[in-house]
Design an enzyme around this catalytic site. Structure first.
Site, PDB file in Angstrom:
ATOM      1  N   ALA A 152     -10.605  -4.669 132.499  1.00  0.00           N
ATOM      2  CA  ALA A 152     -10.911  -4.283 133.881  1.00  0.00           C
ATOM      3  C   ALA A 152     -12.227  -3.513 133.921  1.00  0.00           C
ATOM      4  O   ALA A 152     -12.537  -2.770 132.992  1.00  0.00           O
ATOM      5  CB  ALA A 152      -9.786  -3.414 134.428  1.00  0.00           C
ATOM      6  N   LYS A 153     -12.962  -3.695 134.998  1.00  0.00           N
ATOM      7  CA  LYS A 153     -14.250  -3.003 135.134  1.00  0.00           C
ATOM      8  C   LYS A 153     -13.991  -1.737 135.955  1.00  0.00           C
ATOM      9  O   LYS A 153     -14.135  -1.713 137.188  1.00  0.00           O
ATOM     10  CB  LYS A 153     -15.256  -3.945 135.811  1.00  0.00           C
TER      11      LYS A 153
END
Ligand code: PMP
Length: 296
Positions: A152-153
């Site tokens: 996930a960013k």
């Protein structure tokens, strides 16, 4: 640098003046880094402005939010459309686009009830410049995938990237190369790694890195060019016998690596697979990118 008196941003389904937009100082995102974001590029192409891999980026944004329990009810198409409108309203063609999903005021460590999304855009040159990079292996490792959602960013993950970048620059290098917590090659602070040896490309496998959209594009392009790519776990010493290497990412595109801890790669960059891919990527995003975009 990023905005002026006329700049508009997209905020919760409205276009508002960047100078007048504000956020709450009690936001969970500001205090704990609990938010998700994207980095996208738009290019002037022969078919008009094209947001490269727009669907992939907004799908990843949605996935990032889901992975860390941030409620997010926008569809990819709505955000792609909003991005094109934003670029038009700001008279931007070649631009970097930054969507950020941030949380409401909440000083607890509980999931948010409500979030906001903002999208802004500005003109931005090649993120890591145009000359080949001198890297150093960082003393910081990438976060362990059991500590965070590595795919996930997430805003807070970038403290790791900031520490590694500044450590490298303070030592006189251009950029850092991070290993994973087991000591295998991972990625840069904001880019994925490829290296070449005997005509084959190698790249760290998924699991300890951000699944880069540029990395995926490079894998596609390599296949089209008939270049073999091997994904796996590689110890840093394999770089000692590699011929060339490069970083890839949306902001940096494809950029050659000159040396790692002052050990230069033997192959001339202009003769490397990376250079060939750099040129192909550059053509793809600027000429025919529209074909790959969701919006026609
Ligand atoms: N790794 C990290 C840690 C990054 O921040 C980025 C930039 N988003 C990348 C790799 C490259 O990802 P992409 O090609 O999707 O921009």
């Amino acid at each position: 640098m990023y905005y002026n008196n006329n700049t508009l941003i997209y905020l919760d389904r409205k276009f508002v003046n960047a100078n007048k937009a504000s956020t709450d100082l009690y936001s969970q995102t500001l205090h704990y880094g609990y938010g998700v974001f994207e980095g996208i590029r738009a290019y002037a192409t022969e078919n008009g402005t094209c947001v490269f891999k727009a669907k992939e980026h907004y799908d990843r944004l949605k996935n990032s939010a889901e992975l860390v329990n941030i409620p997010f009810d926008y569809s990819t198409q709505e955000l792609v459309d909003a991005t094109y409108k934003l670029l038009e309203k700001n008279n931007l063609t070649n631009a970097y686009v930054r969507p950020l999903v941030f949380c409401d005021p909440n000083m607890s460590l509980t999931r948010p009830n409500k979030v906001s999304i903002m999208i802004c855009a500005w003109e931005w040159g090649a993120y890591l410049g145009n000359k080949q990079l001198r890297l150093t292996v960082s003393s910081y490792c990438r976060p362990h995938p059991r500590s965070i959602k590595i795919e996930a960013k997430v805003c807070g993950h970038y403290v790791n990237s900031i520490l590694a970048t500044n450590e490298a620059k303070d030592k006189g290098f251009d950029e850092a190369l991070l290993l994973d917590s087991d000591g295998y090659l991972a990625e840069g602070p904001g880019a994925n790694l490829f290296f070449e040896k005997d005509g084959v490309l190698y790249t760290p496998q998924l699991g300890n890195i951000l699944p880069g959209i540029t990395r995926a594009t490079v894998l596609e392009l390599a296949e089209e060019l008939g270049v073999e790519v091997k994904q796996g776990l590689f110890t840093p010493d394999v770089l000692d016998s590699a011929d060339s290497a490069f970083y890839c990412g949306t902001a940096a595109e494809i950029i050659g690596i000159e040396s790692i801890d002052n050990r230069k790669f033997p192959k001339n960059w202009n003769d490397s697979l990376g250079r060939k891919l750099q040129e192909t990527y550059s053509q793809l995003v600027r000429i025919s990118a529209k074909i790959l975009s969701t919006t026609t």
